[in-house]
Design an enzyme around this catalytic site. Structure first.
Site, PDB file in Angstrom:
ATOM      1  N   SER A   1       0.854  -1.190   0.000  1.00 31.87           N
ATOM      2  CA  SER A   1       0.000   0.000   0.000  1.00 31.87           C
ATOM      3  C   SER A   1       0.887   1.236   0.000  1.00 31.87           C
ATOM      4  O   SER A   1       2.041   1.192   0.439  1.00 31.87           O
ATOM      5  CB  SER A   1      -0.889   0.020   1.252  1.00 31.87           C
ATOM      6  OG  SER A   1      -1.548   1.252   1.385  1.00 31.87           O
TER       7      SER A   1
ATOM      8  N   TYR B   1      -2.732  -0.558  10.190  1.00 33.76           N
ATOM      9  CA  TYR B   1      -2.742  -0.973   8.784  1.00 33.76           C
ATOM     10  C   TYR B   1      -1.436  -0.556   8.101  1.00 33.76           C
ATOM     11  O   TYR B   1      -0.832  -1.344   7.364  1.00 33.76           O
ATOM     12  CB  TYR B   1      -3.937  -0.345   8.066  1.00 33.76           C
ATOM     13  CG  TYR B   1      -4.050  -0.769   6.618  1.00 33.76           C
ATOM     14  CD1 TYR B   1      -4.483  -2.049   6.289  1.00 33.76           C
ATOM     15  CD2 TYR B   1      -3.716   0.108   5.590  1.00 33.76           C
ATOM     16  CE1 TYR B   1      -4.580  -2.444   4.964  1.00 33.76           C
ATOM     17  CE2 TYR B   1      -3.810  -0.277   4.268  1.00 33.76           C
ATOM     18  CZ  TYR B   1      -4.245  -1.554   3.961  1.00 33.76           C
ATOM     19  OH  TYR B   1      -4.334  -1.940   2.640  1.00 33.76           O
TER      20      TYR B   1
END
Length: 262
Positions: free
Chosen positions: A117, A130
């Site tokens: 990500s 995350y």
């Protein structure tokens, strides 16, 4: 991405813990096989990989795209949620990579694609767990790439920006700001962080898949494929001085709006 690979004429073994979720894809494409897998269970992974290799003889490309969201201030976030995120995003990816990577190394060929990500480049407020999991995925992939190169295996990291998907919806369902939270005054920013990837201008899944699949199918793929709305911004954040990055991200995600409760 599975559908894009299928449209390109490739055979896809789509896996999920909930195999029924793949039914519609398999009904449309004859070259789509479905297999149930629990990436947190090494026995389940081994059984599925063995079954696929027995049937098809090899695995050319592994896409590690299983992921679990985690949104909330680090002082508030439920530890069970945090552990589930890290176990799936990091250790689940490692478990599958170990088993499939060994098969590829023995063949002397293959590609392992780990979905990271842009959060792996720069963490933001309200998404620390995350971001932690994705930074670990990037780091793990860098090591794996070097260790598998002598065996002819490529390791690629895909770092999506803001992509329209069901992932944000799942993340929004997990957000909870306790009434006694230090950050109750900015709860709207915390809740909004979960759906940030659905903001106007977010990249469609079709456009994202087309770009990424093309790069993966190149004979020599890029080590990192960074693509999607705002992805360039996080790439820049990675190289900015920390004090500038902190200032900009804190402003973007409402840290300056926090009201101290006496």
């Amino acid at each position: 991405m599975s559908e894009k690979f299928l449209k390109e004429g490739h055979t896809v073994i789509a896996t999920s813990l909930e195999i029924e979720s793949l039914k519609s894809l398999a009904e449309v494409y004859d070259r789509c096989e479905r297999e149930s897998i629990d990436i947190n269970d090494e026995e389940s992974i081994s059984e599925t990989v063995e079954k696929v290799v027995d049937k098809f003889g090899r695995i050319d490309i592994l896409i590690n795209n299983a992921g679990v969201p985690a949104v909330g201030a680090l002082l508030d976030i439920d530890l069970e949620t945090a552990q589930r995120c890290v176990n799936t995003n990091v250790f689940g990816t490692l478990k599958v990579s170990k088993i499939v990577g060994l098969h590829m190394a023995k063949r002397g060929k293959g590609k392992i694609v780990n979905i990271g990500s842009v959060m792996g480049y720069a963490s933001t407020p309200w998404a620390g767990i995350y971001a932690l999991s994705k930074a670990a995925t990037h780091s793990m992939s860098d090591t794996l790439r070097m260790e598998l190169k002598p065996f002819g295996v490529q390791v690629i990291v895909v770092a999506p920006g803001a992509i329209k998907s069901n992932f944000a919806t799942a993340g929004a369902k997990l957000v909870h700001v306790p009434e006694d939270s230090l950050y109750i005054s900015v709860s709207k920013y915390i809740i909004g962080r979960a759906s940030a990837s659905h903001a106007p201008g977010s990249t469609s899944t079709d456009k994202f898949a087309a770009h990424v699949v093309k790069k993966i199918l190149d004979p020599v793929s890029p080590k990192y494929i960074t693509f999607g709305q705002s992805s360039w911004l996080f790439f820049v954040f990675y190289y900015l001085p920390v004090f500038i990055r902190d200032f900009v991200l804190s402003k973007m995600f409402g840290v300056g709006m926090i009201r101290i409760q006496n």
